[in-house]
Design an enzyme around this catalytic site. Structure first.
Site, PDB file in Angstrom:
ATOM      1  N   ARG A 164       0.838  -1.211   0.000  1.00  0.00           N
ATOM      2  CA  ARG A 164       0.000   0.000   0.000  1.00  0.00           C
ATOM      3  C   ARG A 164       0.873   1.263   0.000  1.00  0.00           C
ATOM      4  O   ARG A 164       0.562   2.251   0.673  1.00  0.00           O
ATOM      5  CB  ARG A 164      -0.920   0.045   1.220  1.00  0.00           C
ATOM      6  CG  ARG A 164      -2.024  -0.989   1.232  1.00  0.00           C
ATOM      7  CD  ARG A 164      -3.062  -0.718   0.155  1.00  0.00           C
ATOM      8  NE  ARG A 164      -4.208  -1.609   0.290  1.00  0.00           N
ATOM      9  CZ  ARG A 164      -4.260  -2.859  -0.157  1.00  0.00           C
ATOM     10  NH1 ARG A 164      -3.212  -3.371  -0.805  1.00  0.00           N
ATOM     11  NH2 ARG A 164      -5.329  -3.599  -0.003  1.00  0.00           N
ATOM     12  N   SER A 238     -10.500  -0.278   3.180  1.00  0.00           N
ATOM     13  CA  SER A 238      -9.781  -0.431   4.453  1.00  0.00           C
ATOM     14  C   SER A 238      -9.331   0.938   4.957  1.00  0.00           C
ATOM     15  O   SER A 238      -8.703   1.690   4.217  1.00  0.00           O
ATOM     16  CB  SER A 238      -8.541  -1.304   4.262  1.00  0.00           C
ATOM     17  OG  SER A 238      -8.893  -2.556   3.762  1.00  0.00           O
ATOM     18  N   GLU A 333      -4.862   4.303   6.181  1.00  0.00           N
ATOM     19  CA  GLU A 333      -4.520   3.991   4.790  1.00  0.00           C
ATOM     20  C   GLU A 333      -4.943   5.085   3.811  1.00  0.00           C
ATOM     21  O   GLU A 333      -4.121   5.548   3.016  1.00  0.00           O
ATOM     22  CB  GLU A 333      -5.114   2.620   4.420  1.00  0.00           C
ATOM     23  CG  GLU A 333      -4.371   1.922   3.308  1.00  0.00           C
ATOM     24  CD  GLU A 333      -4.723   2.488   1.966  1.00  0.00           C
ATOM     25  OE1 GLU A 333      -3.799   2.908   1.238  1.00  0.00           O
ATOM     26  OE2 GLU A 333      -5.910   2.531   1.624  1.00  0.00           O
TER      27      GLU A 333
HETATM   28  N1  EPU Z   1     -10.975 -10.626   9.962  1.00  0.00           N
HETATM   29  C1  EPU Z   1     -11.521 -10.443  11.211  1.00  0.00           C
HETATM   30  N2  EPU Z   1     -12.575  -9.591  11.327  1.00  0.00           N
HETATM   31  C2  EPU Z   1     -13.106  -8.957  10.272  1.00  0.00           C
HETATM   32  C3  EPU Z   1     -12.557  -9.150   8.985  1.00  0.00           C
HETATM   33  C4  EPU Z   1     -11.475  -9.985   8.859  1.00  0.00           C
HETATM   34  O1  EPU Z   1     -11.072 -11.020  12.184  1.00  0.00           O
HETATM   35  O2  EPU Z   1     -14.039  -8.173  10.489  1.00  0.00           O
HETATM   36  C5  EPU Z   1      -9.814 -11.522   9.828  1.00  0.00           C
HETATM   37  C6  EPU Z   1     -10.170 -12.841   9.196  1.00  0.00           C
HETATM   38  O3  EPU Z   1      -9.536 -13.852   9.915  1.00  0.00           O
HETATM   39  C7  EPU Z   1      -9.575 -12.777   7.820  1.00  0.00           C
HETATM   40  C8  EPU Z   1      -8.438 -11.789   7.977  1.00  0.00           C
HETATM   41  O4  EPU Z   1      -8.856 -10.911   9.017  1.00  0.00           O
HETATM   42  O5  EPU Z   1      -9.055 -14.013   7.441  1.00  0.00           O
HETATM   43  C9  EPU Z   1      -8.173 -11.006   6.708  1.00  0.00           C
HETATM   44  O6  EPU Z   1      -9.396 -10.432   6.248  1.00  0.00           O
HETATM   45  P1  EPU Z   1      -9.631 -10.083   4.708  1.00  0.00           P
HETATM   46  O7  EPU Z   1      -9.349 -11.286   3.871  1.00  0.00           O
HETATM   47  O8  EPU Z   1     -10.962  -9.472   4.587  1.00  0.00           O
HETATM   48  O9  EPU Z   1      -8.491  -9.035   4.384  1.00  0.00           O
HETATM   49  P2  EPU Z   1      -7.938  -7.751   5.163  1.00  0.00           P
HETATM   50  O10 EPU Z   1      -6.557  -8.043   5.615  1.00  0.00           O
HETATM   51  O11 EPU Z   1      -8.891  -7.292   6.200  1.00  0.00           O
HETATM   52  C10 EPU Z   1      -6.840  -6.794   3.021  1.00  0.00           C
HETATM   53  C11 EPU Z   1      -6.842  -5.517   2.229  1.00  0.00           C
HETATM   54  C12 EPU Z   1      -8.119  -5.393   1.424  1.00  0.00           C
HETATM   55  C13 EPU Z   1      -8.202  -6.590   0.486  1.00  0.00           C
HETATM   56  C14 EPU Z   1      -8.161  -7.877   1.305  1.00  0.00           C
HETATM   57  C15 EPU Z   1      -8.091  -9.117   0.450  1.00  0.00           C
HETATM   58  C16 EPU Z   1      -5.457  -3.933   3.411  1.00  0.00           C
HETATM   59  C17 EPU Z   1      -5.395  -2.672   4.193  1.00  0.00           C
HETATM   60  N3  EPU Z   1      -6.674  -4.366   3.086  1.00  0.00           N
HETATM   61  O12 EPU Z   1      -7.899  -6.696   3.962  1.00  0.00           O
HETATM   62  O13 EPU Z   1      -8.024  -4.207   0.647  1.00  0.00           O
HETATM   63  O14 EPU Z   1      -9.390  -6.557  -0.277  1.00  0.00           O
HETATM   64  O15 EPU Z   1      -6.981  -7.879   2.147  1.00  0.00           O
HETATM   65  O16 EPU Z   1      -6.827  -9.197  -0.117  1.00  0.00           O
HETATM   66  O17 EPU Z   1      -4.422  -4.500   3.101  1.00  0.00           O
HETATM   67  C18 EPU Z   1      -8.458  -1.874   0.704  1.00  0.00           C
HETATM   68  O18 EPU Z   1      -7.251  -1.705   0.680  1.00  0.00           O
HETATM   69  O19 EPU Z   1      -9.266  -0.911   0.743  1.00  0.00           O
HETATM   70  C19 EPU Z   1      -8.994  -3.232   0.754  1.00  0.00           C
HETATM   71  C20 EPU Z   1     -10.299  -3.498   0.869  1.00  0.00           C
END
Ligand code: EPU
Length: 342
Positions: A164, A238, A333
């Protein structure tokens, strides 16, 4: 040049924040972009470049010239065995571009389906999702220097990409208007299925049996299930980055907090799932002063009518409780414009 004054930006940012641009112009080609830069130079106005406004928090009015990037167009500029390079105008919609490529059998962008925003904004934060970051698909980009209008080509290395992150958020911040981006695509599918949630969604099948179209559909379904549509629920995706810590630190945190969700960080170290940290602090679904933590994805803050103040106050409270409970600092972010992080 059609310059607007005291222009209302509330329909130009996905958080639907009410802020005004002192001057505003939409540019659809290089000449009008240069004319806009000249307008700002003549009046010594600060410039803000806006794409779809999907990764900004407008914390107040913007005093100078807002340049809305609307340069369109896509053309193949190079084609070799199995590979091609596609030049895309910075004002094209990112997801439309992903679909355009898929329909033509040009692969590589499918994991990045449905990310809101424009093509020109994509390199600024090195958009990434479901195991792929833009940096691995970007060949180079062309930008105009805000101060002079001169053109510069940035190859991938010059973009200084990180998670990012890019030079356009650091040392080259507020210096360039990205006009076009050149993407490297393949004619032969090479699905990336490393991301656990994506792998699970596609079931237990050999990678060779899974088409890029299926990957894109699975990514879109995952996003629709978890992320609020900005048309219905104003948000900027995010709100925090996933913090990266050392392996030793992640191990220690995992001992104290069983169930801690981690991912290997591409440049070394361990990425912690910020959503998990936030949820554990009890914030998921909480509403406060007209802002909220989304009920299905705790990393997303939503504007429920309270505007930027409510949003930043909530973000501050979330950040403080994560720091207190886990000793981890969350970094905001989206870019905060027209105001300061309180
Ligand atoms: N999780 C929780 N609670 C929640 C949501 C998620 O505990 O409310 C845990 C789950 O265990 C899940 C893990 O967090 O396995 C990761 O969640 P998710 O796959 O939704 O990904 P993220 O790390 O929360 C990142 C990116 C997203 C991108 C997803 C998928 C960043 C800041 N965000 O989110 O990007 O879509 O991975 O690759 O890196 C964005 O940048 O705006 C964005 C949406």
């Amino acid at each position: 040049m059609d310059i607007h004054h005291h222009f209302d930006l509330s329909s130009r940012n996905t958080l639907a924040l009410a802020a005004r641009a002192r001057h505003y112009v939409s540019v659809s080609d290089l000449d009008s972009a240069r004319a806009a830069l000249q307008f700002a130079r003549d009046r010594r106005l600060p410039i803000t470049v806006l794409g779809a406004g999907s990764n900004v928090v407008l914390a107040g009015d913007l005093p100078g010239l807002v340049i809305h990037m609307a340069i369109r167009g896509r053309r193949v500029v190079d084609e070799r065995a199995g590979q091609l390079e596609l030049e895309v105008g910075a004002g094209e919609d990112w997801h439309d571009t992903v679909e355009y490529c898929l329909q033509r059998g040009w692969y590589g962008l499918e994991n990045l389906a449905l990310i809101p925003g424009t093509v020109g904004a994509a390199p600024v934060q090195n958009i990434g999702a479901y195991g792929v970051e833009l940096e691995s698909r970007l060949q180079c980009l062309t930008a105009l220097e805000l101060a002079t209008g001169r053109i510069r080509h940035f190859d991938r290395a010059a973009c200084g990409f990180g998670y990012r992150d890019s030079v356009f958020k650091r040392e080259e911040r507020d210096r360039w208007l990205i006009a076009s981006v050149r993407l490297s695509l393949r004619r032969v599918p090479a699905p990336v299925l490393d991301y656990p949630a994506l792998r699970d969604a596609l079931g237990d099948r050999p990678a060779g049996d899974i088409s890029p179209e299926e990957v894109a559909r699975a990514v879109m379904a995952l996003r629709r299930e978890r992320l609020p549509d900005p048309e219905q629920t104003p948000n900027a995706g995010s709100f925090f980055k996933n913090p990266v810590v050392t392996e030793a630190r992640a191990r220690a945190l995992g001992v104290r907090h069983p169930g801690l969700v981690t991912f290997p960080a591409p440049g070394g170290g361990v990425k912690l799932a910020a959503a998990w940290l936030i949820e554990r602090c009890g914030w998921k679904g909480v509403q406060q002063g007209g802002a909220g933590v989304h009920e299905r994805q705790a990393l997303v803050l939503v504007n429920r009518g309270g505007g930027a103040d409510a949003l930043l106050a909530l973000a501050g409270a979330v950040r403080a409780s994560v720091a207190e409970r886990f000793g981890v600092e969350l970094e905001v972010e989206p870019r905060i414009l027209g105001g300061q992080w309180p």
